[in-house]
Design a protein around this motif. Structure first.
Motif, PDB file in Angstrom:
ATOM      1  N   LEU A  55       6.218 -33.993 -35.864  1.00 49.29           N
ATOM      2  CA  LEU A  55       4.918 -34.472 -36.292  1.00 49.29           C
ATOM      3  C   LEU A  55       4.594 -33.868 -37.653  1.00 49.29           C
ATOM      4  N   VAL A  56       4.085 -34.688 -38.561  1.00 51.60           N
ATOM      5  CA  VAL A  56       3.733 -34.245 -39.912  1.00 51.60           C
ATOM      6  C   VAL A  56       2.239 -34.481 -40.088  1.00 51.60           C
ATOM      7  N   VAL A  57       1.496 -33.398 -40.344  1.00 50.95           N
ATOM      8  CA  VAL A  57       0.036 -33.463 -40.273  1.00 50.95           C
ATOM      9  C   VAL A  57      -0.603 -32.847 -41.511  1.00 50.95           C
ATOM     10  N   GLY A  58      -1.449 -33.621 -42.182  1.00 49.45           N
ATOM     11  CA  GLY A  58      -2.351 -33.092 -43.186  1.00 49.45           C
ATOM     12  C   GLY A  58      -3.680 -32.800 -42.504  1.00 49.45           C
ATOM     13  N   GLU A  59      -4.081 -31.553 -42.460  1.00 48.52           N
ATOM     14  CA  GLU A  59      -5.285 -31.178 -41.717  1.00 48.52           C
ATOM     15  C   GLU A  59      -6.563 -31.697 -42.385  1.00 48.52           C
ATOM     16  N   ASP A  60      -6.455 -32.128 -43.656  1.00 47.66           N
ATOM     17  CA  ASP A  60      -7.615 -32.710 -44.334  1.00 47.66           C
ATOM     18  C   ASP A  60      -7.601 -34.234 -44.233  1.00 47.66           C
TER      19      ASP A  60
ATOM     20  N   PRO B  37      -8.342 -38.012 -37.020  1.00 44.67           N
ATOM     21  CA  PRO B  37      -8.080 -36.587 -36.805  1.00 44.67           C
ATOM     22  C   PRO B  37      -6.649 -36.319 -36.347  1.00 44.67           C
ATOM     23  N   SER B  38      -5.703 -36.488 -37.271  1.00 46.13           N
ATOM     24  CA  SER B  38      -4.298 -36.366 -36.884  1.00 46.13           C
ATOM     25  C   SER B  38      -3.949 -34.956 -36.417  1.00 46.13           C
ATOM     26  N   GLY B  39      -4.687 -33.935 -36.890  1.00 44.78           N
ATOM     27  CA  GLY B  39      -4.457 -32.584 -36.376  1.00 44.78           C
ATOM     28  C   GLY B  39      -4.796 -32.475 -34.902  1.00 44.78           C
ATOM     29  N   ARG B  40      -5.927 -33.041 -34.511  1.00 47.19           N
ATOM     30  CA  ARG B  40      -6.303 -33.071 -33.091  1.00 47.19           C
ATOM     31  C   ARG B  40      -5.293 -33.879 -32.291  1.00 47.19           C
ATOM     32  N   PHE B  41      -4.893 -35.021 -32.812  1.00 46.99           N
ATOM     33  CA  PHE B  41      -3.913 -35.852 -32.108  1.00 46.99           C
ATOM     34  C   PHE B  41      -2.606 -35.096 -31.913  1.00 46.99           C
ATOM     35  N   ALA B  42      -2.165 -34.381 -32.957  1.00 49.87           N
ATOM     36  CA  ALA B  42      -0.914 -33.623 -32.847  1.00 49.87           C
ATOM     37  C   ALA B  42      -1.023 -32.561 -31.755  1.00 49.87           C
TER      38      ALA B  42
END
Length: 272
Positions: free
Chosen positions: A186-191, A196-201
């Motif tokens: 998983l590749v996530v930009g927290e901004d 909310p891809s961070g939450r999804f990850a």
């Protein structure tokens, strides 16, 4: 098989094949990621970049798109490759994760991923992004009283609030990532301001951890939704919205991701 018109597929054949192949999926832009496919081919990976909506005989928008489209494209890659991966971004990451729960792949790379299935709208009717055997997959409905707090709009609040207010639907629409037999990155930009891809990850990692499965996650605190690989042109177009990040931070995450993508794609082994 669910055939894709040749005008909606870009095949990047490597001069020095390694036996690895990859399916490359864009998100809501609907474009064919030909530049990304060509970049992978220069490193020995056979890459199929496809348009999965808006093409010949396809659904006009991300609304009830058949998952068989992606499963059958993986089968085509299997005909000529020993190892097969799927790389998807945003809605394309949603498709990549779901596809890998239906057919074995050696690796999945999900950039700006989601942990659940979301809806699309066509002719005023909301339904799942995806179908299987003609039936719509369960999806999380959007809250109806939400308004964007910014201009251009950022939608991460819409997705987060929709999850919080529809917990039963969210559980039914959860992508069963514990069924993925290959490696998962998983590749996530927290901004990320799109969703909310961070939450999804975190939710994906939690679901797989409960099943005793590892998940690799690359995060960057200042990167946004778009993650360019080194040498790629900065993507433009698509819907008008805030995507977060900055060119510098997005590029930093892209460089980290590129190294991981190559390592994972080239060394992956076929699941037993």
């Amino acid at each position: 098989m669910t055939r894709i018109d040749e005008t909606d597929r870009h095949v990047a054949a490597p001069a020095n094949p390694t036996g690895s192949g990859i399916l490359v999926l864009a998100g809501s832009s609907g474009r064919i990621e030909s530049e990304r496919a060509d970049l992978l081919a220069r490193h020995g990976v056979r890459a199929h970049a496809i348009r999965w909506f808006g093409g010949q005989g396809q659904r006009p928008v991300p609304h009830e798109v058949p998952l068989e489209l992606f499963v059958d494209e993986v089968a085509l890659l299997r005909d000529s490759c020993d190892r097969v991966a799927i790389l998807g971004t945003s809605f394309g990451a949603e498709a990549a994760l779901l596809t890998a729960t239906r057919t074995p792949v050696d690796a999945v790379i999900a950039i700006a991923p989601t942990s659940v299935v979301w809806p699309g709208i066509l002719d005023g009717s909301w339904s799942s992004h995806w179908t299987e055997a003609g039936a719509a997959l369960p999806w999380v409905p959007f809250v109806e009283d939400w308004t964007a707090p910014t201009d251009p709009p950022e939608f991460r609040g819409l997705y987060a609030e929709s999850l919080d207010r529809h917990p039963l639907e969210a559980e039914a629409a959860a992508i069963p990532v514990e069924r993925i037999t290959g490696e998962l990155l998983l590749v996530v930009g927290e901004d990320d301001r799109v969703w909310p891809s961070g939450r999804f990850a975190d939710e994906i990692v939690g679901r797989r951890s409960s099943a005793g499965l590892p998940t690799d996650v690359l995060r960057h605190s200042r990167a946004g939704h778009r993650v360019p690989f080194p040498g790629e042109a900065i993507a433009s177009g698509g819907h008008r919205m805030a995507r977060g990040g900055s060119p510098e931070a997005d590029a930093e995450l892209g460089a980290l991701a590129w190294d991981a993508v190559l390592a994972l794609t080239l060394k992956a082994t076929r699941p037993s």
